[in-house]
Write an enzyme that holds these catalytic residues in place. Structure first.
Site, mmCIF file in Angstrom:
data_model
loop_
_atom_site.group_PDB
_atom_site.id
_atom_site.type_symbol
_atom_site.label_atom_id
_atom_site.label_comp_id
_atom_site.label_asym_id
_atom_site.label_seq_id
_atom_site.Cartn_x
_atom_site.Cartn_y
_atom_site.Cartn_z
ATOM 1 N N ASP A 254 9.454 2.861 1.746
ATOM 2 C CA ASP A 254 8.286 3.668 2.120
ATOM 3 C C ASP A 254 8.066 3.500 3.622
ATOM 4 O OD1 ASP A 254 5.879 4.861 2.607
ATOM 5 O OD2 ASP A 254 4.822 3.957 0.915
ATOM 6 N N LYS B 222 2.621 10.952 7.143
ATOM 7 C CA LYS B 222 1.794 10.700 8.329
ATOM 8 C C LYS B 222 2.299 11.464 9.569
ATOM 9 C CE LYS B 222 -0.917 6.907 6.806
ATOM 10 N NZ LYS B 222 -0.537 5.921 5.804
ATOM 11 N N PHE C 243 0.869 -1.184 0.000
ATOM 12 C CA PHE C 243 0.000 0.000 0.000
ATOM 13 C C PHE C 243 0.899 1.225 0.000
ATOM 14 C CE2 PHE C 243 -2.191 3.622 1.685
ATOM 15 C CZ PHE C 243 -3.381 3.597 0.982
HETATM 16 C C1 LIG Z 1 -0.715 6.021 4.341
HETATM 17 C C2 LIG Z 1 0.371 5.529 3.483
HETATM 18 C C3 LIG Z 1 0.667 6.144 2.256
HETATM 19 C C4 LIG Z 1 -0.183 7.249 1.663
HETATM 20 O O1 LIG Z 1 -0.235 8.371 2.461
HETATM 21 P P1 LIG Z 1 -1.382 9.483 2.199
HETATM 22 O O2 LIG Z 1 -0.974 10.627 3.071
HETATM 23 O O3 LIG Z 1 -2.674 8.852 2.616
HETATM 24 O O4 LIG Z 1 -1.351 9.802 0.758
HETATM 25 C C5 LIG Z 1 1.752 5.679 1.538
HETATM 26 N N1 LIG Z 1 2.497 4.662 1.991
HETATM 27 C C6 LIG Z 1 2.245 4.044 3.169
HETATM 28 C C7 LIG Z 1 3.144 2.939 3.618
HETATM 29 C C8 LIG Z 1 1.161 4.445 3.943
HETATM 30 O O5 LIG Z 1 0.879 3.814 5.086
#
Ligand SMILES: *Cc1c(COP(=O)(O)O)cnc(C)c1O
Length: 406
Positions: free
Chosen positions: A234, A263, A149
């Site tokens: 990520d 985040k 994700f």
């Molecule tokens: C939440 C998340 C995203 C996307 O972040 P948004 O601020 O919602 O666009 C990307 N990668 C990971 C691992 C995430 O948990």
């Protein structure tokens, strides 16, 4: 339906009805209407208090309205909030320097949402592949992992294997190839001279807090170095203290070439994200080749700096380690009692419900009645990601409540 009625109602149904009528239905929230929040708790419009065990999917690592973060925000609100990058301002360079120091990296590209940071990292990796590695034009490939994700944009859903997230959004962006998460051999077999980067989460959050096999991330690093491929980690959900270290990769003694952060970087106040990493890689960006009106704005930079300060003492990471051990010990005791498996690291756990148990949604609803907010991911996994400021007693209450619900 009194759309413009300014009466503040204490009836949750009033807000549920408004949301249902006027807001696009791209979420299915629990029927709890939050009015105020502090630390690890929120209070709804009826005055009922809940422990927040989700923390905005780790956007609230330091809890709701952490006093240092609120103070930094108010201070900056009294100075300047937005300049656009057409001009310099006195927060940006400090934010970038401090974030580079915190993450032991060399350069920072500030953005806003997590998806934007991921998109930015992909753009940088492609440009690096053409300009530095020498991949023929339009041939660059990025390898991703099954179950990933990384956000919701067209390009990002193009390499998702979640049907709900992708169906109906084609045509999809080419240039991505997905291999099984945790399988280093599959990864090695997928690398070609056109491979620009490997993009993956060191621990997969939305997939249900999935920790890869021991040695996998070190092997990813080795393969990337051997094949002149960028490792993009990520850490939008796993980073910034959640697992007990500043970055989840720190547990493995492994460094990525680029990291995406988001985040918690915005302290639960603003969307703040960044790509951080090697100077010779981010250095491919030249004026005009990438940008964002809001990225790195003075308010975001000031809030980001206050977040970095909270993480710079190591106290938050230590809390995540200590309380995380407690959380995992307690959750592991539920295995065989409605719980099949507990995964995760630090103050982060994916609780896999046993086959035949009620759905994650039903358990979440039952917990909400007891004053605990938690959300399922997929059908049968509950994700525990409370604020790092939660207390041991609050963790006890949450897990004991889960035990009695199961
Ligand atoms: C939440 C998340 C995203 C996307 O972040 P948004 O601020 O919602 O666009 C990307 N990668 C990971 C691992 C995430 O948990």
């Amino acid at each position: 339906m009194a759309v413009l009625d300014e009466t503040v109602s204490t009836d949750p149904a009033y807000y549920l009805d408004l949301d249902d009528t006027w807001c696009a239905h791209n979420y299915h929230p629990l029927p709890v209407v939050v009015a105020t929040a502090e630390g690890a708790s929120v209070t709804d419009v009826t005055g009922k208090k809940y422990l927040d065990m989700l923390s905005g999917y780790s956007a609230l690592n330091f809890g709701h309205r952490h006093p240092d973060l609120i103070a930094a925000t108010i201070e900056q609100l009294g100075r300047v909030t937005l300049t656009s990058r057409a001009f310099h301002h006195d927060q940006l360079g400090l934010f970038c320097a401090e974030l580079a120091a915190l993450t032991n990296t060399e350069m920072v590209l500030p953005m806003n949402s997590g998806a934007e940071a991921v998109e930015s990292a992909i753009k940088v990796a492609r440009k690096w592949a053409y300009q530095v590695k020498g991949v023929p034009e339009n041939r660059a490939q990025i390898i991703t992992a099954g179950g990933n994700f990384h956000g919701r944009t067209i390009s990002i859903v193009s390499f998702s294997d979640d049907d709900v997230a992708t169906a109906g959004y084609g045509p999809y962006t080419p240039g991505f190839l997905s291999v099984k998460y945790g399988d280093a051999e599959a990864l090695a077999a997928a690398i070609t001279p056109d491979t620009a980067a490997i993009l993956l989460e060191p621990i997969q959050g939305e997939a249900g807090v999935v920790v890869p096999p021991a040695g996998y991330l070190a092997e990813v690093r080795r393969l990337c170095t051997e094949n002149n491929v960028l490792f993009i980690a990520d850490e939008i959900q796993s980073g910034l203290g959640r697992t007990g270290k500043t970055l989840a990769l720190d547990h493995e003694g492994v460094t990525a070439d680029l990291y995406t952060l988001g985040k918690a970087l915005g302290g639960g106040i603003l969307p703040v994200s960044a790509v951080v990493g090697r100077r010779d890689v981010l250095g491919v960006l030249k004026p005009g080749t990438h940008g964002s009106t809001f990225g790195g704005n003075p308010l975001s930079a000031a809030v980001g700096r206050a977040v970095i300060k909270l993480l710079s003492t190591g106290e938050m990471q230590a809390r995540a380690t200590e309380l995380g051990e407690h959380l995992h010990t307690k959750l592991n005791a539920l295995i065989g009692h409605g719980v099949a498996e507990v995964r995760g690291r630090g103050l982060w756990a994916g609780v896999q419900l046993s086959p035949g148990e009620r759905t994650g949604r039903q358990i979440s609803e039952a917990l909400a009645e007891r004053g605990i907010l938690i959300k399922e991911t997929h059908e049968s996994t509950l994700r525990f990601a409370p604020a790092l400021v939660i207390t041991r007693e609050e963790i006890d209450y949450a897990v004991d409540s889960l035990a009695s619900v199961l």
